[in-house]
Write an enzyme that holds these catalytic residues in place. Structure first.
Site, PDB file in Angstrom:
ATOM      1  N   PRO A 178       0.807  -1.216   0.000  1.00 15.47           N
ATOM      2  CG  PRO A 178      -0.592  -1.485   1.814  1.00 15.47           C
ATOM      3  CD  PRO A 178       0.707  -1.945   1.260  1.00 15.47           C
ATOM      4  CD  GLU A 179       4.386   2.456  -3.382  1.00 20.46           C
ATOM      5  OE1 GLU A 179       4.524   3.519  -4.009  1.00 20.46           O
ATOM      6  OE2 GLU A 179       5.023   1.423  -3.668  1.00 20.46           O
ATOM      7  CG  HIS A 183      -1.487 -13.730   9.391  1.00 24.74           C
ATOM      8  ND1 HIS A 183      -0.554 -14.136  10.316  1.00 24.74           N
ATOM      9  CD2 HIS A 183      -1.389 -14.586   8.350  1.00 24.74           C
ATOM     10  CE1 HIS A 183       0.099 -15.193   9.839  1.00 24.74           C
ATOM     11  NE2 HIS A 183      -0.397 -15.484   8.645  1.00 24.74           N
ATOM     12  NE  ARG A 237       5.474 -10.316   4.095  1.00 24.47           N
ATOM     13  CZ  ARG A 237       5.954 -10.219   2.876  1.00 24.47           C
ATOM     14  NH1 ARG A 237       6.853  -9.299   2.608  1.00 24.47           N
ATOM     15  NH2 ARG A 237       5.552 -11.006   1.935  1.00 24.47           N
ATOM     16  NE  ARG A 239      18.022  16.833   1.653  1.00 22.38           N
ATOM     17  CZ  ARG A 239      17.106  16.249   2.397  1.00 22.38           C
ATOM     18  NH1 ARG A 239      15.904  16.753   2.505  1.00 22.38           N
ATOM     19  NH2 ARG A 239      17.390  15.138   3.064  1.00 22.38           N
TER      20      ARG A 239
END
Length: 291
Positions: free
Chosen positions: A2-3, A100, A119, A158
């Site tokens: 998931p982004e 889970h 996880r 940067r």
DNA sequence: AGCTCTTCCTGAAAGC
DNA sequence: TGCTTTCAGGAAGAGC
């Protein structure tokens, strides 16, 4: 995993049926990804869901206490980060429970809001209204809203590699490994390029490609490459549009050269060696200067 | 200060 | 066939 586009898809799904519902009870399995598990059970039952929003990759569920004294009625946010394998879904309370599944919120319409995470890289916490600004301070700009000028300010000075900066949630909120690689490919920029060596045109191209990639991915309801499903359990379809991510050894869609994979910023980074030319090494630059 | 690397977790897939 | 090893990745924290 998931982004931004996946989290946005989940949020839009939850927004259809959660607002107005009241949380009746909380049941917990493993809790090592929850900041304060006891607080969930103490503070959530009786609260009413007001809205569901996205803060970068975080899901924020706004809650109002119901029938409490005014001094304890400060609005509360249930904040959920899906990590890599987190799923937030609504299901009828009697439905089979997948392995889970660690958090169950019983709702007043006979459904449950469930959190499943193989996880447990996800995170869950409660943030009162008064602390939400503080919580958001650590997050960078929203990539769909950032102006070119602001983008150039954040990247142009940067010394880090551009891939590392795209993944840094304190600079842009919501971009992860898939969309960083896809955006860099679209902009024709090698992931290991030092950000401040990018030209103005390259920064502009990257600014544009990040928004284009994220917008397309939201339209296709995200990328399902491992466990990702939306709030109704449906997979996304943007994985079929990936041009470089997890396509090592396959031909580039633009030039037919083989897609390569290197580690940049500790992450797998997929790129086309021809469309995204490598930065010259220090050694090569010295040689170039002398002659 | 700025940047990179390591660590947490589990299951799928590759290697032997 | 069956065991062991490797790999995936978000973000905190360690290390340089």
């Amino acid at each position: 995993m998931p982004e931004l586009p996946e989290v946005e898809t989940v949020v839009r799904g939850l927004r259809v049926s959660l607002p107005g519902r009241t949380i009746l009870d909380v049941r917990l399995g493993k809790t090592d990804f929850i900041d304060d598990p006891v607080a969930l059970g103490e503070q959530l039952p009786g609260t009413q869901i007001l809205d569901v929003t996205r803060l970068g990759k975080f899901i924020a569920i706004g809650l109002a206490p119901v029938g409490r004294a005014p001094e304890t009625s400060e609005r509360l946010y249930l904040i959920v980060h899906l990590g890599m394998t987190g799923q937030l879904m609504t299901r009828p309370a009697g439905d089979a429970v997948p392995a889970h599944t660690h958090v169950f919120f019983g709702l007043d319409d006979g459904r449950e809001l469930r959190y499943t995470d193989v996880r447990r890289f996800g995170r869950m916490l409660l943030v009162p209204e008064s602390k939400i600004a503080l919580f958001q301070e650590r997050l960078g700009a929203e990539p769909l809203e950032i102006t070119l000028k602001e983008f150039c300010t954040r990247f142009g000075s940067r010394g880090a590699r551009v891939k590392a900066l795209l993944l840094d949630q304190g600079i842009l909120r919501g971009v992860g490994n898939i969309y960083a690689d896809e955006s860099l490919f679209r902009a024709g920029i090698h992931p290991a390029r030092i950000a401040r060596t990018l030209t103005k045109a390259q920064l502009a191209a990257l600014h544009k490609s990040v928004r284009q990639i994220l917008t397309s991915a939201i339209r296709l309801r995200g990328s399902s490459v491992s466990d990702y499903v939306d709030s109704d359990g449906n997979r996304g379809e943007f994985q079929f549009r990936h041009r470089v991510y997890q396509r090592e050894g396959k031909p580039c869609s633009r030039c037919r050269n083989k897609i390569r994979r290197v580690i940049v910023a500790g992450r797998s980074s997929h790129f086309c060696p021809r469309c995204q030319p490598a930065p010259r090494s220090r050694k090569a630059r010295r040689k170039g200067k002398k002659s």
